[in-house]
Scaffold this active site. Structure first.
Site, PDB file in Angstrom:
ATOM      1  N   GLU A   6      39.834  37.575  45.492  1.00 40.46           N
ATOM      2  CA  GLU A   6      40.285  38.959  45.017  1.00 40.46           C
ATOM      3  C   GLU A   6      41.472  39.568  45.979  1.00 40.46           C
ATOM      4  O   GLU A   6      42.351  39.923  45.654  1.00 40.46           O
ATOM      5  CB  GLU A   6      39.251  40.051  44.356  1.00 40.46           C
ATOM      6  CG  GLU A   6      39.716  41.133  44.295  1.00 40.46           C
ATOM      7  CD  GLU A   6      38.624  42.014  44.133  1.00 40.46           C
ATOM      8  OE1 GLU A   6      38.900  43.085  44.904  1.00 40.46           O
ATOM      9  OE2 GLU A   6      37.892  42.235  43.197  1.00 40.46           O
ATOM     10  N   ASP A  62      39.348  35.258  38.496  1.00 42.11           N
ATOM     11  CA  ASP A  62      40.018  36.309  38.504  1.00 42.11           C
ATOM     12  C   ASP A  62      40.829  36.010  39.906  1.00 42.11           C
ATOM     13  O   ASP A  62      42.196  36.281  40.036  1.00 42.11           O
ATOM     14  CB  ASP A  62      39.604  37.605  38.438  1.00 42.11           C
ATOM     15  CG  ASP A  62      38.722  38.176  39.641  1.00 42.11           C
ATOM     16  OD1 ASP A  62      38.009  37.193  40.126  1.00 42.11           O
ATOM     17  OD2 ASP A  62      38.994  39.284  39.985  1.00 42.11           O
TER      18      ASP A  62
END
Length: 336
Positions: free
Chosen positions: A56, A113
């Protein structure tokens, strides 16, 4: 006379252009961010989590470097990420790096993500700096994400939070803050893969169909059942919190007219700006006893069309995540 007028007009135009560029640069406080959170080798330190690193943070920071036109920093961050986190077998990235343990990659799972953010940053970098190898690498990661984390379940195409650990016989666990719509759309427009368009449409519909909670907004983690129903995931508190705050950010970044933004605006407008709670439990309506600050407040302001350049400045009180949310809001607001 006409030449003099032309020179005056050109001068005004140049001043306006400089003003726009300077405003854009000042809204993305990248210099402060990298001074505080970027190691010399390109590793991004999560100051709120014992200085570990994760995909991330690497992906966010690669995006910020592209937004700031800082290719030198981009290459350092990407180089460290590729060298230390790349899973050569799957084409994805190990999600977490802890430098103080014997095996820094203790958990061999990915975080979808993070993979998407890295691929998106490479796509943006390839386009901005006209560098084909970035684009090629981005395409490879997108294919790996589709192959390993995007599945069909309950009549929908959805992206799992990671390739393992989120499926059961009659349900799956999802994190809607991983639905990075503007990235998915950029991938779809580049590749024209039908399953990316379907992923966008089905994920939007998934959140549209939420019929629980006063404001019908997703919690940090949700369960999707085989019959198509959703509910807050029981392994976590039923909170709209530090994960879910990214949902309206990505929605608006992708489509400023997304009708689902109205649900978030309704929630935010129930509180005065400086008293908006940092989280709310959608099951029992318990709220945090402290308000949104820093990056949380910046996302709230962006969603409410109230974002100021001052709200996106990185301050000493901001940890890595708060600062990241501020820079994300600045990028989104600038139409990056």
């Amino acid at each position: 006379m006409m030449f003099k007028l032309y020179k005056q007009m050109l001068k005004v135009w140049l001043l306006m252009l400089c003003g726009i560029s300077s405003a854009s640069a000042s809204s993305l406080d990248w210099t402060t961010f990298k001074q505080r959170f970027m190691a010399p080798d390109g590793r991004i330190l999560d100051s709120g989590n014992r200085n570990i690193s994760h995909t991330e943070g690497q992906g966010f920071s690669m995006l910020f470097a592209v937004g700031a036109n800082d290719k030198t920093s981009f290459d350092k961050i990407w180089g460290w990420t590729h060298s230390h986190l790349k899973d050569q077998k799957s084409g994805l990235f190990y999600w977490r790096y802890n430098p103080v343990i014997a095996d820094p990659i203790e958990d061999k799972n990915n975080a979808s993500d993070g993979d998407v953010l890295i691929a998106w940053a490479l796509l943006k970098a390839g386009q901005r700096w006209n560098h084909k190898p970035y684009l090629t690498e981005s395409d490879r990661i997108v294919r790996a994400v589709l192959n390993h984390t995007v599945i069909d379940f309950a009549g929908r195409k959805v992206m799992l939070p990671g390739r393992s650990g989120f499926t059961a016989q009659d349900s799956i666990t999802l994190n809607p803050s991983y639905f990075i719509f503007p990235a998915w759309r950029d991938f779809a427009e580049r590749s024209y893969l039908a399953n990316l368009w379907t992923l966008i449409e089905n994920s939007q519909q998934l959140m549209t169909d939420i019929d629980w909670g006063q404001h019908r907004i997703p919690t940090d983690w949700i369960t999707l059942y085989a019959d198509g129903k959703t509910a807050p995931a029981t392994k976590w508190p039923a909170r709209v919190s530090y994960d879910a705050i990214r949902i309206p950010l990505y929605m608006k970044w992708d489509r400023a007219d997304n009708p689902l933004l109205g649900r978030w605006q309704s929630w935010f407008s129930g509180y005065s700006r400086l008293k908006t709670p940092a989280w709310e439990n959608m099951a029992n309506h318990e709220i945090a006893n402290y308000p949104m600050r820093g990056g949380l407040l910046a996302v709230r302001d962006y969603t409410m069309n109230q974002l100021s350049s001052d709200a996106t400045k990185v301050r000493a009180s901001d940890d890595y995540y708060s600062a990241s949310l501020k820079l994300l809001a600045a990028l989104a607001n600038d139409g990056f």
